[in-house]
Design a protein around this motif. Structure first.
Motif, PDB file in Angstrom:
ATOM      1  N   ALA A 122      -5.205  -3.368   7.590  1.00 12.96           N
ATOM      2  CA  ALA A 122      -6.263  -4.262   8.066  1.00 12.96           C
ATOM      3  C   ALA A 122      -7.226  -4.631   6.942  1.00 12.96           C
ATOM      4  O   ALA A 122      -8.030  -5.559   7.094  1.00 12.96           O
ATOM      5  CB  ALA A 122      -7.037  -3.603   9.203  1.00 12.96           C
ATOM      6  N   TYR A 123      -7.121  -3.937   5.812  1.00  9.43           N
ATOM      7  CA  TYR A 123      -8.044  -4.146   4.698  1.00  9.43           C
ATOM      8  C   TYR A 123      -7.408  -5.034   3.638  1.00  9.43           C
ATOM      9  O   TYR A 123      -6.185  -5.155   3.559  1.00  9.43           O
ATOM     10  CB  TYR A 123      -8.483  -2.790   4.135  1.00  9.43           C
ATOM     11  N   PRO A 124      -8.233  -5.680   2.800  1.00 10.07           N
ATOM     12  CA  PRO A 124      -7.695  -6.656   1.844  1.00 10.07           C
ATOM     13  C   PRO A 124      -6.723  -6.043   0.842  1.00 10.07           C
ATOM     14  O   PRO A 124      -6.876  -4.898   0.412  1.00 10.07           O
ATOM     15  CB  PRO A 124      -8.958  -7.176   1.129  1.00 10.07           C
ATOM     16  N   ASP A 125      -5.724  -6.847   0.483  1.00 13.96           N
ATOM     17  CA  ASP A 125      -4.811  -6.545  -0.623  1.00 13.96           C
ATOM     18  C   ASP A 125      -4.022  -5.254  -0.423  1.00 13.96           C
ATOM     19  O   ASP A 125      -3.785  -4.500  -1.369  1.00 13.96           O
ATOM     20  CB  ASP A 125      -5.579  -6.487  -1.948  1.00 13.96           C
ATOM     21  N   VAL A 126      -3.618  -5.007   0.824  1.00 10.92           N
ATOM     22  CA  VAL A 126      -2.792  -3.835   1.131  1.00 10.92           C
ATOM     23  C   VAL A 126      -1.416  -4.295   1.590  1.00 10.92           C
ATOM     24  O   VAL A 126      -1.297  -5.149   2.470  1.00 10.92           O
ATOM     25  CB  VAL A 126      -3.422  -2.958   2.230  1.00 10.92           C
ATOM     26  N   ILE A 127      -0.387  -3.733   0.984  1.00 12.16           N
ATOM     27  CA  ILE A 127       0.990  -3.941   1.419  1.00 12.16           C
ATOM     28  C   ILE A 127       1.544  -2.585   1.836  1.00 12.16           C
ATOM     29  O   ILE A 127       1.464  -1.611   1.085  1.00 12.16           O
ATOM     30  CB  ILE A 127       1.854  -4.543   0.296  1.00 12.16           C
ATOM     31  N   GLU A 128       2.069  -2.527   3.045  1.00 10.52           N
ATOM     32  CA  GLU A 128       2.665  -1.298   3.566  1.00 10.52           C
ATOM     33  C   GLU A 128       4.181  -1.451   3.523  1.00 10.52           C
ATOM     34  O   GLU A 128       4.708  -2.487   3.930  1.00 10.52           O
ATOM     35  CB  GLU A 128       2.182  -1.080   4.999  1.00 10.52           C
ATOM     36  N   LEU A 129       4.869  -0.442   3.045  1.00  9.69           N
ATOM     37  CA  LEU A 129       6.327  -0.491   2.966  1.00  9.69           C
ATOM     38  C   LEU A 129       6.948   0.600   3.816  1.00  9.69           C
ATOM     39  O   LEU A 129       6.555   1.765   3.730  1.00  9.69           O
ATOM     40  CB  LEU A 129       6.800  -0.311   1.518  1.00  9.69           C
TER      41      LEU A 129
END
Length: 228
Positions: A143-150
């Protein structure tokens, strides 16, 4: 929470593993980079988040860390306090968060939305697809900026651990932390899906999935089961 920094200066890139204690592939990938201690062009933070849950081999200690953000230093739960500390640690960074799943072996990415940052990174990762979760990101790190979850593969599998290590390297090259030419690992556009409806998931001891992710399911077709 364990935090290691490579390089000089204030890091603007971070890799986070161990959000969930039953998903060790991420923490193993983080530890592999720390052990390798590569020369970096940009400083980077390498974080193993929920060490206590990892030690216990459980998803969490008191509540799901990936539903506890933003947390609070005065939270009643271990994960509530940890969520606050982790956000403080990674503020201002481009972030990769590593996970694994029970239902799908191929890596895929999740983002809050396919914004400029996601478009600049995701095509350079060896993932099958990207899922936008903007309507359902509350309490999650993405939900926070510039986060990618893999999602790196099947939980506790050697393949997921191997995928996580490769994906971390691709991310670090794409963000300029490690040297190398960032090239898309596919010859076709990366598929992007939007999560627009949540499917209820009842509590159960075991789950089965009968269809492949990212494939259309015919109306009326059974796609999953809980406890048989």
């Amino acid at each position: 929470m364990r935090v290691e920094t490579l390089g000089e200066g204030d890091p603007e890139v971070a890799v986070v593993g161990g959000i969930h204690g039953d998903e060790p592939c991420g923490s193993a990938a983080v530890e592999a980079v720390v052990e390798a201690d590569p020369d970096v062009a940009r400083p980077v933070k390498l974080i193993v988040a929920n060490e206590e849950a990892l030690k216990r081999g459980r998803r969490y200690v008191e509540e799901d860390l990936n539903r506890a953000f933003p947390g609070s230093p005065d939270a009643d739960t271990h994960e509530g306090r940890l969520a606050h500390d982790l956000l403080t640690e990674i503020r201002g960074c481009e972030i990769l968060s590593l996970h694994s799943t029970r239902s799908y072996a191929a890596p895929f990415a999740l983002v809050d939305e396919m914004d400029g940052h996601a478009r600049s990174i995701c095509p350079y990762l060896s993932v099958e697809a990207v899922v936008e979760t903007s309507q359902y990101s509350e309490g999650r790190l993405i939900a926070y900026p510039d986060v990618i979850e893999l999602e790196c593969g099947l939980q506790r599998s050697a393949v997921a651990a191997e995928n996580a290590r490769a994906l971390v390297r691709e991310f670090l090259v794409a963000t300029g932390v490690l040297p190398g030419d960032a090239e898309p690992p596919r010859q076709h556009p990366l598929s992007v899906f939007c999560l627009d409806q949540r499917i209820p998931k009842q509590a159960a001891d075991s789950y089965e999935v009968f269809v492949e992710n990212f494939e259309r399911v015919a109306e009326g077709e059974q796609f999953a089961a809980a406890d048989g």
